[in-house]
Design an enzyme around this catalytic site. Sequence first.
Site, PDB file in Angstrom:
ATOM      1  N   GLU A 200       0.816  -1.217   0.000  1.00  0.00           N
ATOM      2  CA  GLU A 200       0.000   0.000   0.000  1.00  0.00           C
ATOM      3  C   GLU A 200       0.852   1.270   0.000  1.00  0.00           C
ATOM      4  OE1 GLU A 200      -2.541  -3.245   1.026  1.00  0.00           O
ATOM      5  OE2 GLU A 200      -0.628  -2.628   1.864  1.00  0.00           O
ATOM      6  N   THR A 257       3.944  -7.743  -2.187  1.00  0.00           N
ATOM      7  CA  THR A 257       4.654  -8.176  -0.972  1.00  0.00           C
ATOM      8  C   THR A 257       4.072  -9.472  -0.414  1.00  0.00           C
ATOM      9  OG1 THR A 257       3.247  -6.687   0.303  1.00  0.00           O
ATOM     10  CG2 THR A 257       5.437  -5.885  -0.304  1.00  0.00           C
ATOM     11  N   ASN A 277      -0.983  -7.639  -3.179  1.00  0.00           N
ATOM     12  CA  ASN A 277      -1.719  -6.771  -4.084  1.00  0.00           C
ATOM     13  C   ASN A 277      -0.809  -5.796  -4.822  1.00  0.00           C
ATOM     14  OD1 ASN A 277      -1.926  -5.773  -1.077  1.00  0.00           O
ATOM     15  ND2 ASN A 277      -1.872  -3.948  -2.340  1.00  0.00           N
ATOM     16  N   ASP A 322      -7.023  -4.874  -4.387  1.00  0.00           N
ATOM     17  CA  ASP A 322      -6.345  -5.345  -3.177  1.00  0.00           C
ATOM     18  C   ASP A 322      -6.680  -6.809  -2.904  1.00  0.00           C
ATOM     19  OD1 ASP A 322      -4.842  -5.500  -0.890  1.00  0.00           O
ATOM     20  OD2 ASP A 322      -6.048  -4.145   0.309  1.00  0.00           O
ATOM     21  N   TRP A 411      -6.341 -12.207   6.529  1.00  0.00           N
ATOM     22  CA  TRP A 411      -5.155 -12.962   6.952  1.00  0.00           C
ATOM     23  C   TRP A 411      -5.468 -13.999   8.017  1.00  0.00           C
ATOM     24  CZ3 TRP A 411      -4.001 -13.211  12.018  1.00  0.00           C
ATOM     25  CH2 TRP A 411      -4.544 -12.227  12.854  1.00  0.00           C
ATOM     26  N   HIS A 632      -5.435   7.396  14.295  1.00  0.00           N
ATOM     27  CA  HIS A 632      -6.195   8.080  15.338  1.00  0.00           C
ATOM     28  C   HIS A 632      -7.704   7.985  15.155  1.00  0.00           C
ATOM     29  CE1 HIS A 632      -2.747   9.807  17.411  1.00  0.00           C
ATOM     30  NE2 HIS A 632      -2.209   9.978  16.217  1.00  0.00           N
ATOM     31  N   MET A 671       4.822   7.944  18.110  1.00  0.00           N
ATOM     32  CA  MET A 671       4.323   9.052  17.290  1.00  0.00           C
ATOM     33  C   MET A 671       5.497   9.626  16.503  1.00  0.00           C
ATOM     34  SD  MET A 671       1.980  10.918  16.149  1.00  0.00           S
ATOM     35  CE  MET A 671       2.269  12.227  14.971  1.00  0.00           C
TER      36      MET A 671
END
Length: 704
Positions: A200, A257, A277, A322, A411, A632, A671
Amino acid sequence: MKNKWYFLLLFVIIFSCQNEKPKGWIDQDRLQNRQAADWLTTGGNQDMQHYSPLDQINSGNVKDLGFAWEYDARSHIGNVPRGLEATPIVADGIMYTAGSWGAVYALDAKTGKELWTFKPKVDPAYVRRSCCDVVNRGVAVWEGKVYVGTLDGFLVCLDAQDGKVLWNVDTFTDRTKAYTITSPPQVAGHIVMIGNSGSEFGVRGYITAYDLKTGEQKWRFFIVPGDPANGHESAEMEMAAKTWDPKSHWQSGGGGTVWGESAYDPELNLLYVGTGNAAPYPIWFRSPSGGDNLFLACILAINPDTGKLVWHYQTTPGEIWDYTATQNIVLADVELAGKPRKVLMQAPKNGFFYVLDRATGELISAEKYTRVNWASHVDLKTGRPVLTEQGQWYKDKPKLVVPYLGGGHVWQPMSYNPNTGLVYIPERSVPQVFKTFDTYEWLPDVDNTNLDYAEMYKFRKHVLDQVKSAEDTVRAENLLAWNPITQKVAWKFPDGGPDGGTMSTPELVFQGTRTGYFNVHNAKTGEKLKSIFTGNGIMAAPTTYSIDGEQYVAVMAAYGGAETSGYLPDGVIYQYENKARIIAFKLGGGETPLPPKRKLVETPAPPATMKIREDLIERGTYLYNFYCDICHGKFGDRHLSQHPDLSKLPEAKHLLFNDILLKGILSQNGMASFSNSLSEADVEAIHNFLLKKQTELYKKGQSK
């Protein structure tokens, strides 16, 4: 004479000691002659079936299943709750498993007592490069060694006795790209193989094989070709390049991947790998003239001695949704048309259940295991899906597609029960509108799918209203029992779904749920026989083993990552804290302790000294949705994310907002700095958006 017997006894003792294997010694002989008490691979056995013949816990007494022990497996970086996705391996009474960031835990499997841990020092900035949390899906244990991939790309070999690092290697080819590792290693013959994640984010997928003893690189297999101007690394890449536009967007890597469970057949000496994907999703930007784009969304059979391709099968040519084929691969010996066949089975995201001859790659059958509208069927002569109108490019107009980008099966491992002949799949049927941006540019360390998510949500209602089949608009989730021989549903249980992977024993199927329950079903009928409330959302597949004649069932319990995106309102994470732990159960066990209940945090008043600039709100909204929402999430009392609700920031955090985003002063808490993606003007726009949101929610709270 006495001396003769003395020396003979001494020789026997010395010889026995020399041949006694240390704990954690798993080899080919042990796998082939697996004792029921053990769980020796992430899939339990050599065929990766997530099945155990243990039957002390059965349909007659499972009602007595209860809590045995728990182990605290919280993140060691930032002390932030993280998802747990691994299936523990158990050998010689020791449990080996992986936690977030690539940590490894070795526990007494009878008591949960910690024997040793390995906690890698990963730069917390890698959280930015993780589409789906800092999770890890397991370890490999082989000949007294434990192998694990760390989030930041190292394959580490540990001593199974004490956790000492024996060797580690950097598996990344380019550290400027957003690669991560979330997959379990796979031992195949004399090598251990590891893949990576990050499609992605716009990377080029590959797998690498290393010597089991020394860590020396033996070979590398790229999944998709690179820029042909630079030549091709192998005959396989030269072949694959013919299925790509020579003017493809090579900077984006192409994707592919490998991050799921692989499998190995020692008799055929074949390593089976499922690939990921595309990057970006729209092929008209990635490979403008189209093409199958090998080896995206493929099952590959590779000779582990040479790294050469033996055969391949592509589940979704020209992948744009995807639809990864990284879902767990299961091997089985079955009877088809009256003849024994060595088969490989997979239920990838695209909604079709595939049965292949694992020696030749011949497609035996492929049928829809969930609702599918992008293809009518798979042509068994060509092996290709036959596209419907909804399966055409969504270049010119949005398309409603089923399954959505999360797939009919993601998965979470399915399991195969040779006793019932059924496969148990955490299945979901979810529609999604696909719409892309009009242009594309690769950007570092961010989502490069090029889907216009904001517009997709806007178009959703409009498109749903135009759909002729109401069935395609319904969301459904099930624990699905599938007969791979007849390719038909045996039974469905509606409150299963994509929550936890499955594990089966002769009479039972075990699965955790997002609603906080650990459920046990009758393997033949689907009847729910036992339900234990844990207070944890559970994604991982369980394991089972026996010690001193007593059978245990254990599961890693904690929610996180992509599974929390668009989280459904019945999730237990709204009620209880996301306490990361391993929970074990046994017959006659007690009541399972629950995590602390969530505390409602009131929205504080925004700083009075900070004035909101309305002209920045639109830009701030876009930037928040693009960069921040993935971690978040949304705002308010029902805030789900394990990361802070940014509408509740205290004044001190507002004052430090620029330094947090651009200088990374909270990087040790996970963060990371966004200085390579955001300017000071961008940060100001995001900050103003958050101030406005906090003001609105504060006023709403004051009016109650």
